[in-house]
Design an enzyme around this catalytic site. Structure first.
Site, PDB file in Angstrom:
ATOM      1  N   LYS A  99     -77.643 -43.421 -28.028  1.00  0.00           N
ATOM      2  CA  LYS A  99     -77.089 -42.695 -26.878  1.00  0.00           C
ATOM      3  C   LYS A  99     -76.067 -43.565 -26.157  1.00  0.00           C
ATOM      4  O   LYS A  99     -75.965 -44.769 -26.414  1.00  0.00           O
ATOM      5  CB  LYS A  99     -78.218 -42.277 -25.937  1.00  0.00           C
ATOM      6  N   TYR A 108     -54.459 -58.477  -5.050  1.00  0.00           N
ATOM      7  CA  TYR A 108     -54.477 -57.569  -3.900  1.00  0.00           C
ATOM      8  C   TYR A 108     -55.242 -58.161  -2.716  1.00  0.00           C
ATOM      9  O   TYR A 108     -56.243 -58.874  -2.883  1.00  0.00           O
ATOM     10  CB  TYR A 108     -55.145 -56.252  -4.277  1.00  0.00           C
TER      11      TYR A 108
END
Length: 827
Positions: free
Chosen positions: A498, A723
Site C-alpha cells: 500500500k 526565504y
C-alpha cells in the site's frame, strides 16, 4: 556439450524410470527459467519452504521430459514419455553431475572465494583474459551450493580458462564446492564480517574458505593480511604461493607505489607500480578506492601467472569497466520500459537477462525488443554464435531485434526474428526511424561499452528531475527472506504494498514479490489494486480499506476486500448478489484493541456468523486482527490479551465453516517477537522495506533518495540564505543548492540546521528554510563540485535518522516522497 540421459543416469548413480532417448544440454532448478524444454533436465530440489517436485506437472505440460527426483510421482502413468532419474538427494545429484562434467576439462580453472570482491575479481579477470583466451565464468554471483554446479556446467569444448566464484555462509560448505570447481588456481579476496555469526573466529572462517584450495597448484592471496598469511602457513600448502604485498619484498608481487592522478579526460585513476617475480611493471587503473585496488592486485597476479604480458596487462587494466552486478529497470521514453544490462554481452549473460525480461508481467503483455552489440571473444564462429543468440530470443518470444556492430550486421540472416534492424554504430541507430518509432515496448539493452551503449541508454530513458529514489529490489528480497526465516514452514505471508509500496513503487515491488511466490499482496484501496492488475500482477490482493463505491472494481479485478463492519458487509453482499457473484473471498477484521476498524470479537461474532451463513455471495477467506504494540516489550501483557480475544473469536468463525479460514494477527514486529502466534499467515510491512520496527535498526536498505549539486556559491559571513532570512551564516561559507524541496517530500522541519544530508560521505547541514523545489546546504568543509551526488537518506544515512529528528516514524518519511521523484530500480 550434450550428454545422453543414459550417461547422466550413470554419472549421478540414478535409477532410471522411462525409456525415452534424450540428450541434455540445459540444467534447470527454477521452473520459471525454462527456455529449451526438449533438452532440459529438471532437478526437483527441496528447501524449507518449497519442493521442486510440485512443479513437475507444469513443466511436463510445457515440454520437459527429463527429471531428477528423490520421489517418483504418484501418478507416474501420466508421464508415459518422460524419464525420471531417482536419486537419494537431488541437490547432491546436481553437484555430482557438475563434478563429473568438470573432470572432462584439463584447463586452468580459477576458484575465487572471500567475503567481498569475488564478483569484481571474476568479472575483471574475464575482461583481462578474454582478448586472448575463451573464458567461461560464473554468471553474475552464482556462487552457492546450487549456483556453482550450474556455473561449472557452462564449461564446453571451446573453454580455455574457467573462472568461478565459491561463497559459503557456515562451516562445512566449502568441501562440496571444491569438488565441483576443482580449481587449479585459488584466489582469496578479503575477509569481512559477513556470516561471522556462524564461525567462532575469523581464522575459522578463513580456514573454511581456504578449503577450496586443497588441491590447487597456485594460491593467490594478500600477504599483508595477518589472518590469511597465518592460515596459509597452517595449511601446510605445497603449491606455488603467489601473494601480493606492499611491505614484504619476498612476496611474488610487491606493490612498490600507488599514485592517484587523472587521465586525459580529467577522470581520476591510480597508477600502480609493481614487481612480479622480480620483473618491474606498471598499470593504470581507472578506479581509486581501496577495494578496487585490492581486487586489481589479485587480478594482476592471476593474469601475469597465466602469461599475460605486463604491456597487455597495463592496456587492459586501463579500460576495465566497473562491475554493475545488477540489472537496472528504468522508465523509458514513449511508454517503454528499459532493462539496462550493458556491462557484458556473452551468451550466458544474455540468457539470464532474457529470463529476467521474460518473467516481468509487463513483458508478457507487450512487445519485447532486444538491442544487442557485437559479442567478442566467444570462441566459436560468428554464425554459430549468433545462431545460438537467435535461438534464445525465439524461445523467449522476442518480437523485435536491433543489432549494432559490423559483425552482428553480417549475420542478419542468422537472426530469426521477424522485425529486425542492423546498424554499424549507436549514432546511426539513434538517428534512424527505428529509434524514433520505439513505443510501448519492454527493451533489453545488452552490449559492450565500446559501442557507446551507455549513451544509448541515456537517450532511451525518460528525462526527469535530477532527484531520484533508487530502489534496490534485491534488498526487498533479502528482507523478505529475513522474515521468512522466522516463519514456520506452513505459515503463509502477506506483503504490504500500500501507499505505493511505502514510496518505493508498488508495481516494481509487487512484480518482485510475485516472482518470489508470496502468498498475498495487500493494498489500502481498490485503485491501488487496479494499478497492479493492469501491470500484470496475478497474485492474490487484499484491499485493506475498501470503499462503498469500489465494489464493482473489486469484482472486476479480483481484489479481495477486508470486511470490518455490518454496513460494509451488507452493502458488499447486496452488490455481489446483484452481479450474480457467489463465493467471493473476503477477509474479516476483528478489533481486539486497536480501536480503529473491525468487528467486536465478543459482542459481534454471533451476528457476523449469522449474516455470513445466510447468504452465498461472499465467503470468509481469512479472519485477522492487529497487534497494537508488538514492537515493544512494554505491551506484551496487552498483546497476550489481544491474542486471547482473537483466538476465541476466530475459532467461533472457523467452527461455522467446513473450509479452512486463514487466521493472522502478526505484523513485522510480531513475526519475530511472537513466533508462537504466527498462526496460518503473517503480514509483512515496514520490515519488507528494511526497517526492524522492534528497535528501528536497518536490515537491508531498499530506498535511497539522491540528488545532485546544482550550484556552488561563496557567501560571506553575516549574510543570510533562503526565504525570510532564516539561514544566518556565522563564517564565510560555501553553499550548495540542490534540486529537492518540500514538493519532493523533503520535510521543511529538517531545514535551518535541524538535519543534514551527505555529500561525498560527509555531513552537510541544511541552511535556511527548505523551499518548494530547492534546498541549500553548507559544504564549506567538504571537497565537492557542481554535479556531485548528494544522499538525502539511504545506505549511508538511514531514513530513521530523519524520522527521529522529525519525531515521527519512518513510514511517514518513506511514503512522503513525491510522485515527481523518479524511481530507479535495481535487480
Amino acid at each position: 556439450m550434450r550428454y545422453s540421459i543414459e550417461k547422466i543416469a550413470t554419472l549421478i548413480g540414478a535409477r532410471r524410470v522411462g525409456t525415452r532417448d534424450a540428450n541434455v544440454g540445459w540444467l534447470l532448478t527454477d521452473s520459471r527459467s525454462l527456455c529449451f524444454p526438449e533438452e532440459t533436465l529438471f532437478f526437483a530440489l527441496r528447501s524449507e519452504r518449497n519442493d521442486g517436485h510440485r512443479y513437475i506437472p507444469e513443466l511436463y505440460r510445457r515440454g520437459v521430459r527429463n527429471f531428477v527426483v528423490d520421489t517418483l510421482p504418484a501418478s507416474i502413468g501420466d508421464y508415459g514419455d518422460a524419464n525420471f532419474l531417482k536419486v537419494a538427494g537431488t541437490l547432491e545429484a546436481l553437484q555430482r553431475l557438475a563434478e563429473r562434467h568438470r573432470e572432462e576439462f584439463d584447463i586452468p580453472v580459477v576458484g575465487i572465494t572471500g567475503s567481498n570482491g569475488k564478483t569484481m575479481v571474476k568479472e575483471w579477470l574475464y575482461q583481462l583474459l578474454s582478448p586472448q583466451m575463451v573464458v567461461t565464468r560464473s554468471p553474475r554471483s552464482y556462487n552457492s551450493q546450487i549456483g556453482v554446479p550450474l556455473s561449472v556446467w557452462l564449461l564446453n569444448e571451446h573453454s580455455q580458462v574457467g573462472v568461478f566464484e565459491a561463497g559459503i555462509s557456515e562451516p562445512g560448505e566449502m568441501a562440496a564446492l571444491r569438488d565441483i570447481i576443482q580449481p587449479t588456481i585459488g584466489v582469496i579476496t578479503s575477509l569481512g564480517d559477513a556470516h561471522q555469526e556462524h564461525f567462532r573466529s575469523m581464522e575459522e572462517k578463513c580456514r573454511e574458505k581456504m578449503g577450496l584450495f586443497h588441491d590447487t597448484q597456485v594460491i593467490v592471496y594478500d600477504a599483508d593480511d595477518d589472518v590469511m598469511s597465518r592460515c596459509v602457513r597452517q595449511l601446510n600448502y605445497h603449491g606455488q604461493k603467489v601473494a601480493w604485498s606492499k611491505d614484504n619484498p619476498r612476496a611474488a608481487m610487491l606493490i612498490t607505489s600507488t599514485e592517484i592522478t587523472t587521465d586525459a579526460h580529467g577522470s581520476a585513476m591510480t597508477v600502480v607500480t609493481y614487481s612480479f617475480h622480480g620483473n618491474q611493471g606498471v598499470y593504470h587503473l581507472p578506479f581509486i578506492d581501496e577495494a578496487s585496488l585490492a581486487c586489481s592486485y589479485a587480478c594482476a597476479c592471476v593474469a601475469l601467472h597465466l602469461g599475460i604480458t605486463p604491456e597487455a596487462l597495463n592496456e587492459r587494466m586501463s579500460t576495465l569497466d566497473p562491475v554493475a552486478m545488477r540489472l537496472e529497470v528504468k522508465e523509458g521514453q514513449r511508454g517503454c520500459t528499459i532493462i539496462n544490462d550493458t556491462y557484458n554481452s556473452d551468451v550466458n549473460s544474455i540468457d539470464i537477462a532474457l529470463d529476467f525480461m521474460n518473467r516481468r508481467p509487463d513483458s508478457m503483455q507487450g512487445r519485447r525488443t532486444v538491442i544487442l552489440s557485437d559479442i567478442f571473444q566467444s570462441g566459436v564462429t560468428p554464425q554459430q554464435l549468433y545462431s545460438e543468440v537467435s535461438a534464445l530470443m525465439v524461445k523467449r518470444g522476442i518480437t523485435k531485434f536491433i543489432g549494432i556492430g559490423a559483425a552482428i550486421s553480417e549475420q542478419r540472416d542468422t537472426i530469426d526474428v521477424d522485425e529486425k534492424y542492423f546498424f554499424d554504430t549507436v549514432e546511426q541507430f539513434v538517428q534512424s526511424q527505428a529509434f524514433a518509432t520505439l513505443h510501448d515496448e519492454v527493451i533489453l539493452v545488452k552490449g559492450s561499452r565500446v559501442f557507446g551503449f551507455d549513451r544509448l541508454t541515456e537517450q532511451l530513458e525518460k528525462k526527469v528531475h535530477e532527484t531520484i529514489l533508487e530502489v534496490d529490489l534485491n534488498a526487498v528480497v533479502d528482507n523478505l527472506n529475513h522474515y521468512r526465516s522466522f516463519l514456520h514452514a506452513d505459515t503463509k505471508i502477506v506483503c504490504m504494498v500500500k501507499a505505493d509500496a511505502y514510496g518505493a513503487g508498488a508495481v516494481e515491488v509487487a512484480k518482485t514479490l510475485q516472482d518470489h511466490c508470496v502468498d498475498y499482496l495487500a493494498v489500502a484501496v481498490a485503485d491501488e489494486g487496479v494499478i497492479l492488475r493492469k501491470a500484470g500482477i496475478t497474485s492474490n490482493i487484499i484491499v485493506m480499506n475498501p470503499e462503498m463505491t469500489s465494489f464493482k472494481t473489486l469484482f472486476d479485478y479480483d481484489l479481495e476486500p477486508e470486511v470490518y463492519c455490518f454496513r460494509l458487509m451488507d452493502a458488499l453482499i447486496k452488490a455481489a448478489e446483484k452481479e450474480g457473484i457467489t463465493g467471493f473471498p473476503v477477509h474479516v477484521k476483528l478489533d481486539t484493541g486497536m480501536h480503529r476498524l473491525g468487528f467486536n470479537p465478543v459482542d459481534d461474532m454471533d451476528e457476523v456468523i449469522a449474516r455470513l451463513k445466510r447468504q452465498t455471495a461472499i465467503i470468509p477467506r481469512s479472519v485477522f486482527s492487529h497487534f497494537v504494540g508488538s514492537d515493544s516489550d512494554d505491551f506484551d501483557a496487552f498483546s497476550a490479551h489481544q491474542y486471547e480475544l482473537f483466538m476465541a473469536a476466530s475459532e467461533r468463525l472457523q467452527s461455522a465453516y467446513d473450509h479452512k479460514i486463514l487466521r493472522h494477527i502478526c505484523n513485522s514486529a510480531g513475526i519475530e517477537h511472537f513466533p508462537e502466534r504466527q498462526l496460518d499467515m503473517c503480514r509483512l510491512g515496514l520490515g519488507l522495506y528494511g526497517i526492524d520496527s522492534r528497535d528501528n535498526h536497518i536490515l537491508n536498505t531498499v530506498s535511497t533518495l539522491k540528488t545532485t549539486i546544482l550550484q556552488l556559491r561563496h557567501v560571506p559571513a553575516n549574510e543570510t540564505v533562503g526565504y525570510s532570512r532564516k539561514g544566518v551564516l556565522h563564517r564565510d561559507s560555501i553553499i550548495a543548492a540542490i534540486p529537492i524541496g518540500y514538493a519532493d517530500g523533503l520535510n521543511r522541519h529538517l531545514g535551518r540546521g535541524a538535519a543534514y544530508c551527505l555529500v561525498n560521505g560527509q555531513k552537510a547541514p541544511y541552511v535556511g528554510n527548505i523551499c518548494m523545489d530547492v534546498a541549500m546546504i553548507d559544504v564549506t568543509d567538504i571537497p565537492c563540485h557542481e554535479g556531485d551526488q548528494v544522499e538525502i537518506f539511504g545506505k549511508n544515512l538511514p531514513v530513521t535518522v530523519l524520522s527521529d529528528i522529525l519525531d515521527t516514524i519512518p513510514y511517514e518519511v518513506l511514503t512522503g516522497i513525491s510522485g515527481r521523484v523518479k524511481r530507479v530500480y535495481f535487480q
